[in-house]
Write an enzyme that holds these catalytic residues in place. Sequence first.
Site, short mmCIF file in Angstrom:
data_model
loop_
_atom_site.label_atom_id
_atom_site.label_comp_id
_atom_site.label_asym_id
_atom_site.label_seq_id
_atom_site.Cartn_x
_atom_site.Cartn_y
_atom_site.Cartn_z
N LYS A 132 23.94 18.73 -54.15
CA LYS A 132 23.49 19.62 -55.16
C LYS A 132 24.59 20.35 -56.20
O LYS A 132 25.26 21.08 -55.68
CB LYS A 132 22.96 20.82 -54.38
CG LYS A 132 22.01 22.02 -54.95
CD LYS A 132 21.52 22.72 -54.00
CE LYS A 132 20.47 23.75 -54.41
NZ LYS A 132 20.18 24.74 -53.25
N GLU A 169 18.55 20.53 -46.03
CA GLU A 169 18.27 19.94 -44.82
C GLU A 169 16.96 19.49 -44.40
O GLU A 169 16.63 18.49 -43.85
CB GLU A 169 18.72 20.91 -43.71
CG GLU A 169 20.17 21.21 -43.60
CD GLU A 169 20.66 22.23 -44.56
OE1 GLU A 169 19.74 22.67 -45.51
OE2 GLU A 169 21.74 23.19 -44.31
#
Length: 127
Positions: A105, A79
């Site tokens: 990811k 984030e």
Amino acid sequence: MTAPFSGDRIILRDLGFYGFHGLFAEEAKLGQRFFIDLECGVDLTASGETDAIGHTVSYADIYDVVKASFEAKRCKLIEALGHNIVAALFEQFSEISWIVIRIRKPEAPIAMVRGEAAIELHRARPL
């Protein structure tokens, strides 16, 4: 003025990077692959009419800013990584009115048989 996240856009998908972002010591030590999808709201009318690079934002230049920001600082959270990339793009390109960024990811250290962990940020240029 168009509503945020609508209208013309420059799109870059599946930008692959190897980095050391993450909460765990293993992530900082070993690193892993990350993939970034990006949409940037840019009025493409003038470049479409003139066929001139001077009337648009170069996607190669956008990539360079994303890469530099990705590599500049290790983040614990993707984030925060996304936030840093968005801030760098807004700072570098006044023509960009909004950004949607997804950071994926695929080797996140969780027990997944298949898939990936990801975040997506939707940001309009601060006024």
